[in-house]
Scaffold this active site. Structure first.
Site, mmCIF file in Angstrom:
data_model
loop_
_atom_site.group_PDB
_atom_site.id
_atom_site.type_symbol
_atom_site.label_atom_id
_atom_site.label_comp_id
_atom_site.label_asym_id
_atom_site.label_seq_id
_atom_site.Cartn_x
_atom_site.Cartn_y
_atom_site.Cartn_z
ATOM 1 N N LEU A 57 2.265 3.553 -2.888
ATOM 2 C CA LEU A 57 3.282 3.542 -3.950
ATOM 3 C C LEU A 57 3.735 2.104 -4.237
ATOM 4 O O LEU A 57 4.901 1.769 -4.113
ATOM 5 C CB LEU A 57 4.464 4.437 -3.593
ATOM 6 N N GLY A 58 2.756 1.262 -4.588
ATOM 7 C CA GLY A 58 3.091 -0.077 -5.106
ATOM 8 C C GLY A 58 3.401 0.063 -6.587
ATOM 9 O O GLY A 58 3.754 1.149 -7.058
ATOM 10 N N ILE A 70 1.433 0.077 -9.195
ATOM 11 C CA ILE A 70 0.565 1.004 -9.935
ATOM 12 C C ILE A 70 0.928 2.447 -9.576
ATOM 13 O O ILE A 70 1.123 3.289 -10.456
ATOM 14 C CB ILE A 70 -0.928 0.704 -9.637
ATOM 15 N N SER A 116 2.759 5.868 1.934
ATOM 16 C CA SER A 116 2.547 4.417 1.960
ATOM 17 C C SER A 116 2.941 3.959 3.357
ATOM 18 O O SER A 116 3.407 4.779 4.158
ATOM 19 C CB SER A 116 3.360 3.702 0.877
ATOM 20 N N ARG A 117 2.738 2.652 3.628
ATOM 21 C CA ARG A 117 3.003 2.185 4.995
ATOM 22 C C ARG A 117 4.424 2.534 5.420
ATOM 23 O O ARG A 117 4.668 2.936 6.537
ATOM 24 C CB ARG A 117 2.791 0.670 5.085
ATOM 25 N N VAL A 134 -8.327 4.869 -8.423
ATOM 26 C CA VAL A 134 -8.285 3.623 -9.218
ATOM 27 C C VAL A 134 -8.013 2.439 -8.290
ATOM 28 O O VAL A 134 -7.640 1.360 -8.747
ATOM 29 C CB VAL A 134 -7.228 3.663 -10.354
ATOM 30 N N GLY A 135 -8.172 2.663 -6.961
ATOM 31 C CA GLY A 135 -7.909 1.586 -5.989
ATOM 32 C C GLY A 135 -9.185 0.812 -5.712
ATOM 33 O O GLY A 135 -9.573 -0.064 -6.491
ATOM 34 N N ARG A 136 -9.858 1.182 -4.645
ATOM 35 C CA ARG A 136 -11.145 0.572 -4.306
ATOM 36 C C ARG A 136 -12.053 1.683 -3.798
ATOM 37 O O ARG A 136 -11.589 2.629 -3.142
ATOM 38 C CB ARG A 136 -10.988 -0.483 -3.202
ATOM 39 N N GLU A 160 -20.484 -0.899 -5.915
ATOM 40 C CA GLU A 160 -20.537 -1.156 -7.366
ATOM 41 C C GLU A 160 -21.578 -2.229 -7.663
ATOM 42 O O GLU A 160 -21.686 -3.185 -6.887
ATOM 43 C CB GLU A 160 -19.160 -1.627 -7.850
ATOM 44 N N HIS A 196 -15.127 0.732 -13.206
ATOM 45 C CA HIS A 196 -14.105 -0.196 -12.686
ATOM 46 C C HIS A 196 -13.406 -0.937 -13.830
ATOM 47 O O HIS A 196 -13.440 -2.168 -13.918
ATOM 48 C CB HIS A 196 -14.749 -1.187 -11.699
ATOM 49 N N ALA A 209 -10.105 0.330 -15.010
ATOM 50 C CA ALA A 209 -8.768 0.912 -15.179
ATOM 51 C C ALA A 209 -7.745 -0.127 -15.633
ATOM 52 O O ALA A 209 -6.828 0.192 -16.381
ATOM 53 C CB ALA A 209 -8.311 1.550 -13.865
HETATM 54 O O1 LIG Z 1 -9.597 -3.705 -9.723
HETATM 55 C C1 LIG Z 1 -9.046 -4.577 -10.293
HETATM 56 C C2 LIG Z 1 -8.077 -5.453 -9.700
HETATM 57 O O2 LIG Z 1 -7.886 -5.392 -8.489
HETATM 58 O O3 LIG Z 1 -7.488 -6.243 -10.443
#
Ligand SMILES: O=CC(=O)O
Length: 332
Positions: free
Chosen positions: A169-170, A172, A191-192, A247-249, A278, A296, A298
């Site tokens: 929950l940063g 984004i 989250s942490r 949408v993270g990694r 990727e 990739h 987003a």
């Molecule tokens: O994936 C994109 C970023 O981390 O900016």
């Protein structure tokens, strides 16, 4: 529209603060043109010398470096730059940078999640809607000329009022939560640490969050702790109707396991913007109507890139004028 007017009294290129661009030759960015009048940019990718001799030659003069997108920045490269004090990451994620080395050396880092958060959140929600309502499938159906022939295409399911679990929950993740509340979804997160002033309910681990969610949305950073945080147990907990959005990694998910779950129908669907290797995407996914794929992207809109350029510029200006930086990334 940002203004990059040069209000400083620098007289010549020699008076401009020196900034090192760290990029792969394939990553060109309009940032260079924007920054050129204000900073003396050093770009090893444009030099005929090997990068290591270029860096050794300029080592003492480089106090600030811009890391373009996900260009890997290793401890080895950082060791060539003993005067480095600031890394401006032109990305939200910083898993391509050796954070341990930065922490040991006390190098300050800024990242771009403030510039990218809204667009990345829109994309995550769009993927969720698409997986649930099969919009991409319907689009393929119409384009293939099947509508007059078959009449019906695959049935989706409702997205509103679902239980959504956000992992990370940063900035984004928070934007995702705000948007999905408007769809009547109930929002929980992992989250942490529990966030003090957030209206969403907290789960201390991802397994519990998955058990209580119809959809999981991954917005966290990739670290040693979050690598493959989505594994077999979490997918089982999410269940046959569950949807996963990333949408993270890519490496937040054990991708091989996810593919097996999707092929067997042990999970309801997936919306993936990021992948473990990727640009390689598991081909098995191409045939599945309950999977939506994007390359990739987003974070990318013309507005978010403009915001990124402004943020990079503002941070560099602030650093060289000893003013507070925007968007400092806390290295833990
Ligand atoms: O994936 C994109 C970023 O981390 O900016």
């Amino acid at each position: 529209m940002a203004s990059y007017a040069n209000q400083e009294c620098f007289q010549s290129n020699d008076d401009l603060p020196i900034v090192l661009l760290h990029r792969l030759p394939s990553f060109n960015s309009p940032l260079k043109d924007i920054l050129q009048p204000h900073f003396h940019l050093l770009d090893p990718a444009d030099s005929p010398e090997p990068a290591s001799s270029f860096l050794s030659c300029h080592a003492k003069s480089v106090r600030a470096l811009i890391c373009i997108y996900n260009t890997p920045l290793s401890a080895e490269t950082l060791n060539l730059l003993p005067s480095l004090e600031l890394i401006v990451a032109a990305s939200a994620g910083v898993d391509h940078i050796d954070l341990e080395e930065c922490r040991c050396r006390g190098i300050i880092m800024t990242n771009a999640s403030t510039a990218f958060a809204e667009d990345a959140a829109d994309h995550a929600v769009a993927l969720l809607i698409d997986v649930c309502r099969r919009i991409s499938t319907a689009d393929r159906f119409v384009r293939a000329g099947l509508w007059p022939v078959k009449r019906d295409c695959s049935l989706g399911f409702k997205m509103g009022r679902k239980r959504v679990g956000i992992v990370g929950l940063g900035r984004i993740g928070f934007e995702v939560g705000k948007r999905l509340e408007a769809f009547g979804c109930s929002i929980a997160y992992n989250s942490r640490k529990k966030k003090p002033s957030v209206p969403f309910s907290y789960h201390a681990n991802v397994l519990d969050l998955a058990e209580d969610s119809d959809a999981l949305i991954l917005c966290c950073s990739l670290t040693e702790q979050t690598h493959h945080i989505i594994n077999k147990d979490v997918l089982e907990a999410l269940g046959k109707e569950g949807v996963i959005i990333n949408v993270g990694r890519g490496a937040l998910i054990d991708e091989k396991v996810l593919v097996q779950f999707l092929l067997r129908g042990d999970i309801g669907g997936a919306g993936l913007d990021v992948f473990e290797n990727e640009p390689d995407v598991p081909r098995e996914l191409f045939e599945l109507d309950n999977v939506v794929l994007s390359p990739h992207r987003a974070i990318f809109t013309s507005e978010s890139l403009e915001a990124l350029h402004e943020l990079v510029f503002t941070n560099l200006k602030a650093f060289f004028s000893n003013k507070p930086l925007q968007s400092v990334f806390q290295i833990e």
